[in-house]
Scaffold this motif. Structure first.
Motif, PDB file in Angstrom:
ATOM      1  N   THR A   1     -51.103  -5.968   8.598  1.00 27.19           N
ATOM      2  CA  THR A   1     -50.072  -6.885   8.118  1.00 27.19           C
ATOM      3  C   THR A   1     -49.804  -6.604   6.643  1.00 27.19           C
ATOM      4  OG1 THR A   1     -50.791  -8.566   9.684  1.00 27.19           O
ATOM      5  CG2 THR A   1     -49.445  -9.299   7.842  1.00 27.19           C
ATOM      6  N   LEU A   2     -48.543  -6.430   6.290  1.00 25.67           N
ATOM      7  CA  LEU A   2     -48.188  -6.086   4.917  1.00 25.67           C
ATOM      8  C   LEU A   2     -48.081  -7.345   4.061  1.00 25.67           C
ATOM      9  CD1 LEU A   2     -45.487  -3.295   5.430  1.00 25.67           C
ATOM     10  CD2 LEU A   2     -47.932  -3.048   4.990  1.00 25.67           C
ATOM     11  N   MET A   3     -48.694  -7.273   2.886  1.00 25.10           N
ATOM     12  CA  MET A   3     -48.570  -8.334   1.893  1.00 25.10           C
ATOM     13  C   MET A   3     -47.545  -7.913   0.840  1.00 25.10           C
ATOM     14  SD  MET A   3     -50.683 -10.328   3.326  1.00 25.10           S
ATOM     15  CE  MET A   3     -50.854 -11.643   2.121  1.00 25.10           C
ATOM     16  N   TRP A   4     -47.372  -8.730  -0.176  1.00 29.18           N
ATOM     17  CA  TRP A   4     -46.360  -8.433  -1.188  1.00 29.18           C
ATOM     18  C   TRP A   4     -46.625  -7.111  -1.881  1.00 29.18           C
ATOM     19  CZ3 TRP A   4     -47.472  -7.648  -6.303  1.00 29.18           C
ATOM     20  CH2 TRP A   4     -48.743  -8.032  -6.734  1.00 29.18           C
ATOM     21  N   TRP A   5     -47.922  -6.780  -2.098  1.00 31.69           N
ATOM     22  CA  TRP A   5     -48.238  -5.522  -2.775  1.00 31.69           C
ATOM     23  C   TRP A   5     -47.888  -4.335  -1.884  1.00 31.69           C
ATOM     24  CZ3 TRP A   5     -48.469  -2.904  -6.859  1.00 31.69           C
ATOM     25  CH2 TRP A   5     -49.164  -1.702  -6.946  1.00 31.69           C
TER      26      TRP A   5
ATOM     27  N   TYR B   1     -45.447  -4.162   0.301  1.00 31.23           N
ATOM     28  CA  TYR B   1     -44.003  -3.960   0.220  1.00 31.23           C
ATOM     29  C   TYR B   1     -43.613  -3.356  -1.129  1.00 31.23           C
ATOM     30  CZ  TYR B   1     -43.313  -6.736   4.440  1.00 31.23           C
ATOM     31  OH  TYR B   1     -43.319  -7.193   5.731  1.00 31.23           O
ATOM     32  N   THR B   2     -44.284  -3.783  -2.199  1.00 36.52           N
ATOM     33  CA  THR B   2     -43.907  -3.325  -3.539  1.00 36.52           C
ATOM     34  C   THR B   2     -44.144  -1.836  -3.713  1.00 36.52           C
ATOM     35  OG1 THR B   2     -44.411  -5.509  -4.455  1.00 36.52           O
ATOM     36  CG2 THR B   2     -44.313  -3.656  -6.007  1.00 36.52           C
ATOM     37  N   TRP B   3     -45.356  -1.365  -3.383  1.00 31.53           N
ATOM     38  CA  TRP B   3     -45.626   0.054  -3.643  1.00 31.53           C
ATOM     39  C   TRP B   3     -44.837   0.961  -2.698  1.00 31.53           C
ATOM     40  CZ3 TRP B   3     -47.420   3.618  -0.271  1.00 31.53           C
ATOM     41  CH2 TRP B   3     -48.189   3.220   0.825  1.00 31.53           C
TER      42      TRP B   3
ATOM     43  N   ALA C   1     -36.915  -1.777   6.498  1.00 40.44           N
ATOM     44  CA  ALA C   1     -37.794  -2.948   6.660  1.00 40.44           C
ATOM     45  C   ALA C   1     -38.074  -3.239   8.136  1.00 40.44           C
ATOM     46  CB  ALA C   1     -37.178  -4.169   5.985  1.00 40.44           C
TER      47      ALA C   1
END
Length: 395
Positions: free
Chosen positions: A24-28, A30-32, A72
């Motif tokens: 599961t992707l967290m904000w970090w 998605y950011t990198w 996405a």
């Protein structure tokens, strides 16, 4: 988690679907990924001939923005997203980053029927891109093709490595969960087996003691010709039997309360104690004919089963036919079978009301006999109720 109960029982782990081991992707996360796509697009932009960067600016920006948004959904629709981004990257510099991420993401699924066609499409798209946007340093077409194939192959290999590692971690977690589930199942089965054993012991011991108390109390209630001395003696017998029943109950409850996890090794009845059991019943006023034709030393587990069968037979006779004469027969030898028979005539009127019975004792005896490889049957034979067990006796 393991997919089904059947997989647990079979002890095998099916290959998971890609969605099962994708994190599961967290904000970090998605950011990198966004920064990485932007960096790839920037590198491609820097290598394009400046004279051709502004030829299709509106189309480039529109296609690049659409691909940044479309990527996405690469996990939900991996193949369509990868194909679309690869196609748009032919005419958009900014789409290079999203196309690369979509290709790597698709490779993590490790399905060759998806990866190989998209790899071909990506190489062809890279060649078409060079026609639309020539680079600063012109190179022979074959060298450019080799470079594109090498770079895209490295991206695919990296994606497959990531997918393989994710699947390995999923497998290790699933095996750990299965091991824990199997351990819990074994513990639950052990507890159930121990509770069943305690329940059988409680029934066999307490039913015998309490039926003795019931018979003695019933006999005293019907006797009005007893002297004070005889009455005190009868009450003393009831008191001793009640104390013995309380002691047995205390032992069983002590096992139930035991929290150390150690196996209880309390003394168990043996074959030699059957004679004492019969003597106690005779002393309590029962009429018993006892025949022991057993040759040889009876093993402890076999003797314990025989003892419980005789005990249950005496208890049942005391409950349901207290005035009948009970016949107990034991015969057998090593290498053959040990046969235990307890019978009493039917139709005898009791001098006192019989103690109630649940029928669970005979069920427990059958389980005991079957666990030892024997058989047990009971029922009417003419005018007699007979309890008979045949148990194997190893040589």
């Amino acid at each position: 988690m393991i997919s089904s109960a059947a997989d647990r029982a079979a002890g095998t782990l099916p290959r998971p679907e890609p969605g099962a081991y994708q994190p599961t992707l967290m904000w970090w996360g998605y950011t990198w990924r966004f920064l990485l796509m932007a960096a790839i697009s920037a590198v491609v932009w820097a290598n394009v001939d400046p004279d051709h960067r502004t030829d299709h600016v509106a189309l480039d920006l529109l296609g690049g923005a659409a691909c940044f948004a479309l990527v996405a959904w690469r996990r939900r629709w991996p193949v369509p997203v990868a194909v679309v981004t690869a196609a748009v990257s032919c005419v958009s510099i900014l789409a290079a980053g999203p196309a690369t991420l979509a290709l790597v993401s698709l490779a993590t699924r490790r399905r060759w029927r998806e990866v190989l066609p998209l790899g071909v499409i990506s190489v062809a798209g890279a060649q078409a891109f060079l026609i639309t946007y020539p680079t600063v340093d012109s190179e022979p077409w074959w060298l450019t093709l080799s470079t594109n194939a090498l770079v895209l192959s490295a991206a695919i290999a990296w994606g497959m490595f990531i997918g393989s590692r994710r699947e390995l971690m999923w497998t290790l977690r699933a095996r750990a969960e299965r091991a824990e589930a199997e351990q819990e199942l074994r513990a639950a089965q052990s507890r159930l087996s121990e509770r069943s054993r305690i329940a059988r012991e409680m029934h066999d011991v307490l039913a015998h003691r309490i039926s003795h108390i019931s018979m003695q109390a019933g006999a005293l209630s019907y006797r009005d010709d007893l002297s004070a001395h005889d009455l005190r003696g009868g009450l003393g017998v009831i008191r001793d039997a009640a104390n013995a029943a309380l002691t047995d109950l205390r032992d069983v409850l002590g096992v139930l309360r035991e929290t150390s996890g150690e196996v209880d090794h309390r003394p168990q009845p043996t074959f030699a104690e059957i004679s004492a059991l019969v003597d106690d019943a005779l002393a309590a006023g029962m009429r018993i004919t006892f025949e022991d034709d057993v040759a040889g030393q009876v093993p402890a587990p076999l003797g314990r089963t025989a003892y419980r069968i005789v005990q249950e037979g005496i208890t049942n006779a005391r409950k349901h036919a207290p005035d009948a004469e009970v016949t107990i027969g034991l015969e057998g030898s090593p290498g053959d079978r040990l046969t235990v028979t307890v019978s009493n005539p039917l139709g005898f009127a009791a001098s006192a009301p019989a103690a109630p019975g649940s029928g669970l004792g005979l069920i427990g005896l059958r389980e005991r006999a079957e666990l030892g490889g024997g058989v047990l049957d009971h029922g009417r034979v003419g005018g007699t109720f007979r309890l008979r067990a045949s148990l194997p006796w190893p040589a």
